[in-house]
Write an enzyme that holds these catalytic residues in place. Structure first.
Site, mmCIF file in Angstrom:
data_model
loop_
_atom_site.group_PDB
_atom_site.id
_atom_site.type_symbol
_atom_site.label_atom_id
_atom_site.label_comp_id
_atom_site.label_asym_id
_atom_site.label_seq_id
_atom_site.Cartn_x
_atom_site.Cartn_y
_atom_site.Cartn_z
ATOM 1 C CB SER A 256 -0.876 0.009 1.250
ATOM 2 O OG SER A 256 -0.057 0.128 2.399
ATOM 3 C CE LYS A 257 -3.043 6.471 -1.057
ATOM 4 N NZ LYS A 257 -3.875 7.278 -1.949
#
Length: 500
Positions: A256-257
RNA sequence: GGCGCUAUGGUGUAACUGGUUAACACGUCGCCCUCUCAAGGCGAAGAGUUCGGGUUCGAGCCCCGAUAGCGCUACCA
């Protein structure tokens, strides 16, 4: 043999897309098949206009060429789902006619309330299916009233107790997987806005486009029974399903970012080479057999290069049957090493050209130059003034980033809010400006303070070319990454300080 | 909570149809080279294969059970 990747234009192109893309590409090349790119833009609420072009560009950058797609055409088009709504409507009607689907008239609010009630008594949230059991008259009446509706899949015996019915499908890497219909919800196939959901569009398109092997991420396993049910309802042959392990953050959660740069744009702009990226991705999940001892001896291989291989070598050696199923951590440290390995392997001219086409490209310099011209007296000041455009990371000291009238904790509480706002912002100066200003008035930060903080985080300094313009040139992916890294570093610093 | 998937050093992977001291790469540490930093060379530490049972002369590989992690559980994909 036909395979496909089907990214959604909802933001920056994702490393996961490149990973699954690579796998599909290898599969196609190994078996003389076709590799199709399809754009799944059925979610109007998450649609980002610029995203599709970015996906094309980023995928092109990787070197994974597709045989058919929205931009190159092909015999099974259109390859953009928003242009196929008529097709979905038609096939959905078939399902309605055959009784495999039904109209559901519950509002989103009602569904939400139902879900909450179920959660409250610790029941698994599941559509209870009031509309499912409507008589034809009731359904006709609701329809005549003009009530909005969705169309749902009627899971056979889905409303019966567990053990009544089930669907088993074969995952090529895992073997048979069975789901009890009690646990398969009546999936929405057609939203009230007339757009199909992923499940319907995906199955219809895969069939119509002749996809023989569905190679996608593991997160889809749970919804595969719905897809199988759809194939069966239409009377179509099933494709083979290959579910690939999910790329992970260092803490093993799905990548995930928040915890990792995930945008391909970031990697390109930060100066990663596509060959290194593909090579690294090819390592994820195994698949590439290490050379045997015999091979090392007979071919005189250098074990130092055990992990280094070209796309062509991957096509020759990658073995889908030996993919290991544990979720691999996307380890930036090794990616960086590998990229260095590729950089060092370049001859002087190629290395020069690489710099000239990436970090020192004319187009990049052209964007930077107007920001510094009026601020310079002699050209050699350029280095000092624009250094942050060419750095991997800058980490300002607390004296630099904490505004005079603020405390460190204050500042570190405010910074994440800026990140949130920036993440949501359309990346143009005016938009960044307005959303930033909205935040800082709400939080009672002055423009000066907030911009100074941001400036420090992004440039490492208190003086810089105009901030917003610089951010636009530097790019959203890298700017956000810099803020996230700053936050991460500060978090560590706080922990360290706490220990003392 | 329910359902599903997975499980080898810090990380990515190896270990032929079960067969000796579990291999390679990244990272870490040390030494050499060297004006520095890298690179390169040499070396070291680090897992007994999530845990517990079982089958077997022999199990990381087979069986059973547990645990943990992850995914899904939307009119998102």
């Amino acid at each position: 043999m036909r395979v496909r990747i089907a990214p959604s234009p909802t933001g920056d192109p994702h490393v996961g897309t490149a990973y699954i893309g690579l796998l599909n590409y290898l599969f196609a090349k190994q078996r003389g098949g076709k590799f199709v790119l399809r754009i799944e833009d059925t979610d109007r609420t998450r649609f980002v206009a610029s995203s599709e072009q970015m996906i094309f560009d980023a995928l092109r950058w990787t070197g994974l060429d597709w045989d058919e797609g929205p931009d190159v055409g092909g015999p099974f088009g259109p390859y953009r789902q928003s242009e196929r709504t008529e097709i979905y409507r038609e096939y959905c009607q078939r399902l309605l006619d055959s009784g495999h689907a039904y109209r559901a008239f519950e509002t989103p609010e009602e569904l939400e309330a139902e879900r909450k009630a179920q959660m409250a008594v610790k029941q698994p949230p599941k559509y209870s299916g009031a509309s499912r059991n409507y008589t034809p008259e009731q359904a006709a009446a609701a329809l005549a009233e003009g009530k909005p509706f969705t169309i749902r899949l009627r899971v056979p015996d889905g409303d019966r107790p567990a053990g009544t019915a089930s669907t088993t499908f074969r995952d090529e890497l895992r073997g048979d997987i069975t789901f009890d219909h009690f646990n398969v919800d009546d999936q929405v196939l057609m939203k009230s806005d007339g757009f199909p959901t992923y499940h319907l569009a995906n199955v219809v398109d895969d069939h119509l486009m002749g996809i023989t092997d569905v190679i996608r991420a593991e997160e889809w396993i749970s919804s595969t029974p719905k897809h199988v049910l759809l194939y069966q309802a239409f009377g179509w042959d099933l494709p083979r399903f290959w579910h690939m392990p999910l790329l992970r953050n260092i803490d093993k959660s799905k990548i995930s970012k928040r915890k990792n740069p995930v945008s391909l744009i970031y990697y390109r702009q930060a100066g990663y080479l596509p060959q290194a990226m593909l090579n690294f991705l090819g390592l994820m999940g195994g698949g590439m057999a290490q050379p045997s001892e015999q091979e090392i001896v007979s071919k005189g291989l250098d074990m130092k290069l055990a992990d280094i291989f070209s796309l062509q070598e991957m096509i020759e050696r990658f073995d889908f049957n030996r993919i290991s199923l544990g979720g691999p951590v996307f380890d930036l440290v090794k990616l960086k090493w590998m990229n260095g390995e590729y950089l060092r392997g370049l001859n002087a001219e190629a290395f020069f050209q690489t710099l000239r086409s990436t970090i020192f490209s004319d187009s990049y310099l052209r964007e930077i130059v107007p920001l510094v011209q009026t601020r310079m007296e002699i050209t050699s000041q350029f280095g000092d003034m624009a250094d942050f455009f060419f750095k991997d990371d800058v980490q300002p000291a607390a004296e630099v980033f904490v505004p005079k009238k603020r405390t460190l904790p204050d500042t570190l509480a405010f910074a994440p809010e800026m990140l949130t706002v920036l993440e949501a912002a359309d990346w143009q100066t005016e938009n960044i400006d307005t959303s930033l200003r909205a935040l800082l008035t709400a939080k009672e930060w002055s423009v000066k303070e907030a911009f100074m903080l941001l400036r420090a985080i992004l440039t490492g300094k208190t003086a810089s070319p105009p901030l917003l313009e610089s951010m636009v040139v530097f790019g959203k992916a890298r700017s956000l990454d810099r803020v996230r890294r700053f936050l991460e570093a500060q978090k560590k610093a706080v922990v360290l300080a706490g220990r003392k």
